[in-house]
Design an enzyme around this catalytic site. Structure first.
Site, PDB file in Angstrom:
ATOM      1  N   GLU A 122       0.807  -1.233   0.000  1.00 34.60           N
ATOM      2  CA  GLU A 122       0.000   0.000   0.000  1.00 34.60           C
ATOM      3  C   GLU A 122       0.837   1.279   0.000  1.00 34.60           C
ATOM      4  OE1 GLU A 122      -4.066  -1.469   2.135  1.00 34.60           O
ATOM      5  OE2 GLU A 122      -2.358  -1.207   3.466  1.00 34.60           O
TER       6      GLU A 122
HETATM    7  C1  ACM Z   1      -1.926  -5.479   4.011  1.00 35.74           C
HETATM    8  O1  ACM Z   1      -2.982  -6.019   4.417  1.00 35.74           O
HETATM    9  N1  ACM Z   1      -1.868  -4.184   3.755  1.00 35.74           N
HETATM   10  C2  ACM Z   1      -0.715  -6.260   3.825  1.00 35.74           C
END
Ligand code: ACM
Length: 537
Positions: free
Chosen positions: A343
């Site tokens: 992310e």
């Molecule tokens: C994640 O759940 N951002 C690895």
């Protein structure tokens, strides 16, 4: 969302002891009135063993039982003491730990280096009226075998006060070793902080289901949880809060070593994660110079993701990253450092690639191998790296193919599909805690898939195992952790341990239901999924 208690740490741990004291002997919320069988059929445990051969009459634990160990081996003696410590409170038996020769008719823990077929974690359990013997090539195998022995006994053996027994283990032989070398659980101690004692409690729960890896998510936007001597504000300031604005917290180096030591005593390797270059607001708030504009953002106590990034072009970023990696590597006897990489929505792709190209060699420089979330396959994973896949059924095929291509190229895979293994996903729309971005994950859904054939185009040999992450945006107490991890965690543990050919929801759900009195005896709160035929409560 429930509020975390706002109490100083010392008082908190005193309260924890006091509460544990009160809980002993209390009727648990989900008390089961269904009588357990006096002798649990051999192999009716979780994870189900690879090979089970019932034969003859059971072994009976008595007041006279001795635990025989190899007195010349420190690990063997420690395992004997651990087993005695598990069995003494409920049986009330003295269970002295003695040398093998003095344990005739007792429980013998045998280390046998020539038993190469048992591998690093396999064991054999032989039970007969004349005695019970656990044999393994490695101490880790004896430890896994002790969990089997424990689950073969009535659930009341888990209680902390003397129970009536009898304490019988069905006759016959179990020969068992794991399908995958990597069987992990992740705990996010950043979104909400969990104390050393709370982490140890989770380690003990994992041990019962033969999990061998504890991945600790030690840093995120909401808090930095591990002391770094060369950048002290990471914890004194960056660790001072958590989601919802509670007091947060952090581990001193000695406290962290204590977690690692305790995990090792349960034959679990700790993988520390410092998430980079995104999920870094706590660090950016602590040190203005880490920001591209030189301005520190405020601390963050919400639950958004993807808004923070280390400043990829700045040289100081790499001084910071190297200091952190050096200090964490020095605290880590295990092989791996997890560098996150998920992310990174506020980092351009070019910056992300440049960052990972610079940072992965630093991990190698300090003697460790890289683990990263599967976005790392958008760059070139370092030699020996593992990537952790956290996609969904609906993840675009091109993204899955990128991961598969990396796997075909030699990168090992840990499978944590979020719509199967994420323990923080709600079970149903009515689950009070948890998130639902990956959908609802009922107990059958979390168990009923095959890691070996999950991602198209991945050679089975690239799959190193499975991991069940527990993110804590909405989870603030150990009760919260319990009710989300249980009963899904044992299912993921079984996917990691048991041979593919044993996989069967219809028989699994019955063995899982039989764990309920054990959850109760251990004080584990769990979700009574209607998919599981629990004993009448
Ligand atoms: C994640 O759940 N951002 C690895």
């Amino acid at each position: 969302m429930r509020q975390r208690r706002r109490i100083p740490r010392l008082i908190g741990s005193l309260l924890l002891f006091a509460t544990a004291g009160v809980a002993v002997g209390q009727t648990p919320a989900h008390s089961s009135s269904a009588a357990e069988p006096e002798v649990r059929p051999l192999g009716r445990i979780v994870p189900v063993p690879a090979s089970v051969a019932p034969e003859g009459e059971p072994y009976t634990l008595t007041h006279a039982t001795r635990i025989g160990v190899d007195a010349a081996s420190r690990e063997s003696k420690a395992l004997g003491r651990y087993l005695a410590g598990l069995l003494r409170p409920a049986t009330g038996f003295p269970l002295p730990v003695v040398d093998q020769a003095a344990a005739r008719g007792g429980i013998r823990l045998r280390l046998s280096p020539e038993e190469t077929a048992l591998g690093d974690e396999g064991y054999r359990l032989r039970s007969a009226p004349e005695g019970l013997t656990l044999t393994a090539r490695e101490p880790a195998g004896l430890f896994r075998g002790v969990q089997t022995l424990r689950q073969q006994l009535p659930a009341a053996v888990e209680r902390k006060s003397v129970q009536t027994g009898p304490w019988k283990i069905a006759g016959g032989t179990i020969t068992d070793s794991p399908r995958y070398a990597y069987r992990g659980a992740m705990l996010d101690v950043s979104r909400h902080f969990f104390t050393v004692d709370e982490v140890k409690r989770y380690i003990d729960q994992l041990a019962l289901y033969k999990i061998n890896t504890l991945h600790l998510h030690l840093s995120d936007d909401q808090g930095w949880r591990i002391a770094i001597d060369s950048w002290p504000r990471l914890t004194t300031y960056g660790g001072s809060t958590e989601v919802g604005g509670g007091p947060g917290g952090f581990y001193t180096k000695d406290e962290y070593r204590e977690i690692v030591r305790y995990a090792a005593s349960r034959y679990q390797e700790v993988i520390p994660e410092i998430d980079m270059p995104g999920h870094t607001n706590a660090a950016l708030a602590s040190y203005a110079e880490l920001n591209c504009d030189g301005v520190a953002p405020p601390l963050y106590t919400g639950t958004k993701v993807g808004f923070s990034s280390l400043c990829v072009p700045k040289p100081v970023t790499y001084d910071f990253v190297e200091d952190v990696i050096r200090e964490i590597a020095a605290l880590t006897p295990g092989r791996y450092l997890h560098i996150g990489g998920d992310e990174a929505h506020s980092t351009s792709h070019a910056d992300y690639v440049a960052f990972m190209d610079k940072v992965q060699p630093v991990v190698a420089k300090y003697g460790k191998k890289v683990v990263g979330w599967h976005q790392l396959t958008g760059t070139k994973p370092a030699d020996g790296a593992l990537v952790q896949y956290w996609g969904l059924d609906r993840t675009p095929a091109a993204e899955k193919e990128r991961v598969a291509a990396a796997a075909r190229n030699g990168t090992g895979l840990i499978l944590s599909p979020a719509d199967r293994t994420y323990l923080d996903m709600k079970y149903t729309k009515d689950t009070p805690l948890g998130l639902a971005w990956a959908g609802y994950v009922e107990v059958q859904r979390s168990y009923d898939w095959n890691p070996g054939a999950y991602l198209p185009g991945v050679p089975e040999s690239a799959v190193r195992g499975v991991e069940a992450p527990l993110w804590t945006e909405t989870l603030a107490t150990t009760d919260d952790l319990d009710v989300m991890a249980f009963p899904r965690l044992p299912g993921v543990a079984e996917l990691g341990w048991s041979p593919a050919e044993t996989h069967d929801w219809e028989t699994y759900k019955v063995r899982l239901a039989e764990q309920a009195p054990r959850f109760d005896a251990l004080g584990i709160d769990y979700y009574r999924s209607p998919q599981v035929p629990w004993p009448a409560g």
